[in-house]
Write a protein that holds these residues in place. Structure first.
Motif, PDB file in Angstrom:
ATOM      1  N   TRP A  29       0.853  -1.206   0.000  1.00  0.00           N
ATOM      2  CA  TRP A  29       0.000   0.000   0.000  1.00  0.00           C
ATOM      3  C   TRP A  29       0.876   1.239   0.000  1.00  0.00           C
ATOM      4  CZ3 TRP A  29      -1.424   4.326   2.836  1.00  0.00           C
ATOM      5  CH2 TRP A  29      -2.684   4.870   2.541  1.00  0.00           C
ATOM      6  N   TRP A  30       0.627   2.123  -0.970  1.00  0.00           N
ATOM      7  CA  TRP A  30       1.485   3.277  -1.205  1.00  0.00           C
ATOM      8  C   TRP A  30       0.793   4.619  -0.994  1.00  0.00           C
ATOM      9  CZ3 TRP A  30       6.688   3.246  -2.279  1.00  0.00           C
ATOM     10  CH2 TRP A  30       7.255   1.989  -2.550  1.00  0.00           C
ATOM     11  N   GLY A  31      -0.442   4.619  -0.493  1.00  0.00           N
ATOM     12  CA  GLY A  31      -1.112   5.888  -0.251  1.00  0.00           C
ATOM     13  C   GLY A  31      -2.529   5.891  -0.781  1.00  0.00           C
ATOM     14  N   ALA A  32      -3.345   6.764  -0.202  1.00  0.00           N
ATOM     15  CA  ALA A  32      -4.763   6.816  -0.544  1.00  0.00           C
ATOM     16  C   ALA A  32      -5.008   7.315  -1.963  1.00  0.00           C
ATOM     17  CB  ALA A  32      -5.506   7.703   0.448  1.00  0.00           C
ATOM     18  N   ASP A  33      -4.033   7.989  -2.533  1.00  0.00           N
ATOM     19  CA  ASP A  33      -4.202   8.550  -3.875  1.00  0.00           C
ATOM     20  C   ASP A  33      -3.556   7.685  -4.947  1.00  0.00           C
ATOM     21  OD1 ASP A  33      -1.646   9.002  -2.940  1.00  0.00           O
ATOM     22  OD2 ASP A  33      -1.421  10.948  -3.932  1.00  0.00           O
ATOM     23  N   ARG A  34      -3.145   6.478  -4.601  1.00  0.00           N
ATOM     24  CA  ARG A  34      -2.407   5.634  -5.527  1.00  0.00           C
ATOM     25  C   ARG A  34      -3.265   4.476  -6.050  1.00  0.00           C
ATOM     26  NH1 ARG A  34       3.338   5.876  -5.276  1.00  0.00           N
ATOM     27  NH2 ARG A  34       3.183   4.049  -6.634  1.00  0.00           N
ATOM     28  N   GLN A  35      -2.815   3.897  -7.145  1.00  0.00           N
ATOM     29  CA  GLN A  35      -3.531   2.803  -7.778  1.00  0.00           C
ATOM     30  C   GLN A  35      -3.709   1.621  -6.836  1.00  0.00           C
ATOM     31  OE1 GLN A  35      -5.152   2.607 -10.544  1.00  0.00           O
ATOM     32  NE2 GLN A  35      -5.605   0.411 -10.459  1.00  0.00           N
ATOM     33  N   GLU A  36      -2.703   1.373  -5.980  1.00  0.00           N
ATOM     34  CA  GLU A  36      -2.792   0.224  -5.072  1.00  0.00           C
ATOM     35  C   GLU A  36      -3.992   0.323  -4.149  1.00  0.00           C
ATOM     36  OE1 GLU A  36       1.289   0.700  -6.558  1.00  0.00           O
ATOM     37  OE2 GLU A  36      -0.022   2.073  -5.483  1.00  0.00           O
ATOM     38  N   ASP A  37      -4.356   1.531  -3.743  1.00  0.00           N
ATOM     39  CA  ASP A  37      -5.523   1.686  -2.871  1.00  0.00           C
ATOM     40  C   ASP A  37      -6.820   1.431  -3.638  1.00  0.00           C
ATOM     41  OD1 ASP A  37      -6.651   2.432  -0.238  1.00  0.00           O
ATOM     42  OD2 ASP A  37      -7.491   4.128  -1.348  1.00  0.00           O
ATOM     43  N   LYS A  38      -6.827   1.760  -4.914  1.00  0.00           N
ATOM     44  CA  LYS A  38      -8.026   1.541  -5.725  1.00  0.00           C
ATOM     45  C   LYS A  38      -8.331   0.062  -5.886  1.00  0.00           C
ATOM     46  CE  LYS A  38      -7.264   5.827  -8.309  1.00  0.00           C
ATOM     47  NZ  LYS A  38      -6.926   6.428  -9.621  1.00  0.00           N
ATOM     48  N   THR A  39      -7.316  -0.772  -5.730  1.00  0.00           N
ATOM     49  CA  THR A  39      -7.530  -2.219  -5.867  1.00  0.00           C
ATOM     50  C   THR A  39      -8.081  -2.851  -4.590  1.00  0.00           C
ATOM     51  OG1 THR A  39      -5.320  -2.906  -5.117  1.00  0.00           O
ATOM     52  CG2 THR A  39      -5.548  -2.309  -7.447  1.00  0.00           C
ATOM     53  N   VAL A  40      -8.053  -2.130  -3.472  1.00  0.00           N
ATOM     54  CA  VAL A  40      -8.389  -2.739  -2.180  1.00  0.00           C
ATOM     55  C   VAL A  40      -9.807  -3.299  -2.131  1.00  0.00           C
ATOM     56  CG1 VAL A  40      -8.624  -2.352   0.303  1.00  0.00           C
ATOM     57  CG2 VAL A  40      -6.658  -1.423  -0.917  1.00  0.00           C
ATOM     58  N   PRO A  41     -10.862  -2.557  -2.548  1.00  0.00           N
ATOM     59  CA  PRO A  41     -12.220  -3.118  -2.435  1.00  0.00           C
ATOM     60  C   PRO A  41     -12.389  -4.452  -3.158  1.00  0.00           C
ATOM     61  CG  PRO A  41     -12.340  -0.753  -2.814  1.00  0.00           C
ATOM     62  CD  PRO A  41     -10.903  -1.147  -3.007  1.00  0.00           C
ATOM     63  N   LEU A  42     -11.884  -4.538  -4.388  1.00  0.00           N
ATOM     64  CA  LEU A  42     -12.000  -5.790  -5.133  1.00  0.00           C
ATOM     65  C   LEU A  42     -11.167  -6.886  -4.481  1.00  0.00           C
ATOM     66  CD1 LEU A  42     -13.048  -7.328  -7.605  1.00  0.00           C
ATOM     67  CD2 LEU A  42     -11.043  -6.491  -8.873  1.00  0.00           C
ATOM     68  N   THR A  43      -9.965  -6.547  -4.029  1.00  0.00           N
ATOM     69  CA  THR A  43      -9.117  -7.540  -3.360  1.00  0.00           C
ATOM     70  C   THR A  43      -9.806  -8.099  -2.121  1.00  0.00           C
ATOM     71  OG1 THR A  43      -7.123  -6.398  -4.150  1.00  0.00           O
ATOM     72  CG2 THR A  43      -6.851  -7.949  -2.330  1.00  0.00           C
ATOM     73  N   LEU A  44     -10.400  -7.234  -1.330  1.00  0.00           N
ATOM     74  CA  LEU A  44     -11.122  -7.682  -0.137  1.00  0.00           C
ATOM     75  C   LEU A  44     -12.285  -8.606  -0.505  1.00  0.00           C
ATOM     76  CD1 LEU A  44     -11.199  -4.332   1.863  1.00  0.00           C
ATOM     77  CD2 LEU A  44     -10.091  -6.429   2.651  1.00  0.00           C
ATOM     78  N   ASP A  45     -13.048  -8.224  -1.515  1.00  0.00           N
ATOM     79  CA  ASP A  45     -14.217  -9.018  -1.895  1.00  0.00           C
ATOM     80  C   ASP A  45     -13.825 -10.411  -2.376  1.00  0.00           C
ATOM     81  OD1 ASP A  45     -15.892  -6.931  -1.259  1.00  0.00           O
ATOM     82  OD2 ASP A  45     -16.249  -6.309  -3.340  1.00  0.00           O
ATOM     83  N   VAL A  46     -12.801 -10.490  -3.225  1.00  0.00           N
ATOM     84  CA  VAL A  46     -12.410 -11.799  -3.760  1.00  0.00           C
ATOM     85  C   VAL A  46     -11.692 -12.618  -2.685  1.00  0.00           C
ATOM     86  CG1 VAL A  46     -11.226 -13.022  -5.614  1.00  0.00           C
ATOM     87  CG2 VAL A  46     -12.272 -10.800  -6.078  1.00  0.00           C
ATOM     88  N   ALA A  47     -10.910 -11.959  -1.844  1.00  0.00           N
ATOM     89  CA  ALA A  47     -10.280 -12.671  -0.726  1.00  0.00           C
ATOM     90  C   ALA A  47     -11.343 -13.299   0.169  1.00  0.00           C
ATOM     91  CB  ALA A  47      -9.399 -11.714   0.077  1.00  0.00           C
ATOM     92  N   ASP A  48     -12.389 -12.559   0.438  1.00  0.00           N
ATOM     93  CA  ASP A  48     -13.454 -13.056   1.317  1.00  0.00           C
ATOM     94  C   ASP A  48     -14.125 -14.292   0.713  1.00  0.00           C
ATOM     95  OD1 ASP A  48     -15.038 -12.862   3.678  1.00  0.00           O
ATOM     96  OD2 ASP A  48     -16.662 -11.977   2.498  1.00  0.00           O
ATOM     97  N   LYS A  49     -14.271 -14.314  -0.584  1.00  0.00           N
ATOM     98  CA  LYS A  49     -14.875 -15.462  -1.264  1.00  0.00           C
ATOM     99  C   LYS A  49     -14.116 -16.739  -0.939  1.00  0.00           C
ATOM    100  CE  LYS A  49     -15.696 -17.227  -5.956  1.00  0.00           C
ATOM    101  NZ  LYS A  49     -15.621 -16.907  -7.408  1.00  0.00           N
ATOM    102  N   TYR A  50     -12.802 -16.630  -0.750  1.00  0.00           N
ATOM    103  CA  TYR A  50     -11.978 -17.806  -0.494  1.00  0.00           C
ATOM    104  C   TYR A  50     -11.539 -17.931   0.960  1.00  0.00           C
ATOM    105  CZ  TYR A  50     -12.009 -18.567  -5.465  1.00  0.00           C
ATOM    106  OH  TYR A  50     -12.434 -18.829  -6.750  1.00  0.00           O
ATOM    107  N   GLY A  51     -12.169 -17.165   1.829  1.00  0.00           N
ATOM    108  CA  GLY A  51     -11.874 -17.289   3.254  1.00  0.00           C
ATOM    109  C   GLY A  51     -10.552 -16.701   3.666  1.00  0.00           C
ATOM    110  N   LEU A  52      -9.979 -15.826   2.837  1.00  0.00           N
ATOM    111  CA  LEU A  52      -8.709 -15.183   3.151  1.00  0.00           C
ATOM    112  C   LEU A  52      -8.940 -13.844   3.843  1.00  0.00           C
ATOM    113  CD1 LEU A  52      -6.866 -15.764  -0.250  1.00  0.00           C
ATOM    114  CD2 LEU A  52      -6.738 -17.173   1.798  1.00  0.00           C
ATOM    115  N   LYS A  53      -7.918 -13.396   4.558  1.00  0.00           N
ATOM    116  CA  LYS A  53      -7.937 -12.077   5.185  1.00  0.00           C
ATOM    117  C   LYS A  53      -6.863 -11.199   4.545  1.00  0.00           C
ATOM    118  CE  LYS A  53     -11.091 -13.378   8.186  1.00  0.00           C
ATOM    119  NZ  LYS A  53     -12.489 -12.888   8.082  1.00  0.00           N
ATOM    120  N   VAL A  54      -7.027  -9.894   4.713  1.00  0.00           N
ATOM    121  CA  VAL A  54      -6.105  -8.922   4.119  1.00  0.00           C
ATOM    122  C   VAL A  54      -5.594  -7.975   5.188  1.00  0.00           C
ATOM    123  CG1 VAL A  54      -5.862  -7.050   2.435  1.00  0.00           C
ATOM    124  CG2 VAL A  54      -7.300  -9.031   1.899  1.00  0.00           C
ATOM    125  N   CYS A  55      -4.268  -7.856   5.297  1.00  0.00           N
ATOM    126  CA  CYS A  55      -3.667  -6.803   6.108  1.00  0.00           C
ATOM    127  C   CYS A  55      -2.864  -5.916   5.163  1.00  0.00           C
ATOM    128  CB  CYS A  55      -2.803  -7.368   7.239  1.00  0.00           C
ATOM    129  SG  CYS A  55      -1.234  -8.119   6.710  1.00  0.00           S
TER     130      CYS A  55
END
Length: 344
Positions: free
Chosen positions: A86-112
């Protein structure tokens, strides 16, 4: 997934893009980094900034289909927590967080979150980062919280040494006026151990523990696995969390052609086995894998395939199969889980 796998973390990089999903290439076209500057950019999809080539091609971190493949692979590999760069709220990496969380949840994974040294990062801005991430994502089912440590979120702080320990203490010491301790933003904060004397930095900064990150044995004191048992003893003596980072090898010579001294051959999987065994011998609290998909540095366990282009032959996992490191990670994750259960 069994909660015990939550002690197996993998560093994950959400910075890849392609024209189909994102309208342009991102990171696959990485520049060659030269000391004098001015290195060429690679030309995907065949010519990429990595020594290995991904089995699923030049994917996008914003593609649900691509993330679906990756999250399933991580679950099957015994990884419980994704440590998201994670490189900041204004960066592309933050824009990926919602989708990453949703797909991680589908497979029982957690995200830090693996907090990188974004521009202007200091203790105060880090506190604001915690508030931002907890407020925006903290209610998501896939947001990782450490059940054994007050259900607090966990943050890795890459290159934490760039900020003085005394400054970190202004937000991490329970007695500081600007502390996160005892507030709704209290967190498990993990520093990077680099040099032999970094125990003092961990104590002065009031960190909860430390990790080693680098996949190159011998690159730093912390990443030298011969030191892990003594580091683990130090952690236990001082009530700190120890998280050794294991990797399958290291090769970034396609983007840093001058860095061959830090290359580590995979040795058909033997290098990974030695690091994992050393980690388990140290009886740590968690184990982290460097990495799931840092292709530029050749530390990925994500499947790679043979490929040859006009002027380059990519390295691959031969004589092993493309998914060998996923299966090997599951082998070691299960052994780690068994050792944890035996110690209870």
């Amino acid at each position: 997934m069994n909660d015990d796998y939550s002690k197996v973390h993998a560093f994950y990089y959400p910075w890849y893009g392609n024209p189909k999903t994102d309208g342009a290439w991102a990171h696959w076209n990485h520049n060659v980094i030269l000391h004098e500057g001015g290195g060429k950019a690679y030309n995907p999809p065949d010519d990429i900034g990595a020594n290995f080539y991904p089995q699923i091609g030049c994917y996008s971190s914003m593609s649900r289909a691509d993330l679906d493949v990756q999250m399933r692979q991580m679950r099957d590999a015994g990884i419980g927590v994704i440590a998201l760069s994670w490189w900041g709220a204004d960066r592309q990496e933050d824009k990926t967080v919602p989708l990453t969380l949703d797909v991680a949840d589908k497979y029982g994974l957690k995200v830090c979150f693996h907090i990188e040294p974004y521009g202007g990062r200091n203790a105060v801005s880090f506190k604001e980062t915690i508030k931002y991430l907890v407020d925006k994502y903290g209610c998501h089912n896939a947001f990782y919280r450490d059940k054994e440590r007050g259900n607090r979120p966990l943050f890795y702080l890459y290159d934490s040494y760039l900020v003085p320990a005394e400054e970190w203490a202004t937000v991490l010491s329970p007695d500081a006026s600007n502390t996160i301790r005892g507030t709704q933003y209290d967190a498990v904060v993990i520093a990077l151990w680099v040099k032999s004397g970094d125990g003092g930095f961990v104590l002065k900064g009031c960190f909860d523990g430390f990790y080693t990150y680098f996949a190159t044995d011998g690159f730093t004191y912390g990443s030298t696995y011969a030191n892990w048992q003594s580091m683990s003893r130090w952690a236990k003596e001082h009530g700190k969390i120890f998280i050794p980072s294991v990797g399958p090898g290291y090769d970034d010579t396609r983007i840093r052609p001058w860095n061959a001294v830090n290359r580590r051959d995979r040795e058909g999987g033997a290098y990974y086995d030695r690091m994992f065994q050393a980690a388990l011998d140290a009886k740590p609290d968690f184990v982290s894998v460097t990495s799931f998909n840092e292709w530029h540095e050749g530390t990925q366990i994500e499947p790679a395939v043979p490929k040859t282009i006009t002027d380059y032959k990519y390295v691959d996992y031969s004589p092993r199969e493309p998914d060998y490191y996923l299966k090997r990670t599951r082998h070691w994750a299960d052994r780690f889980l068994d050792s944890q259960n035996a110690g209870r």
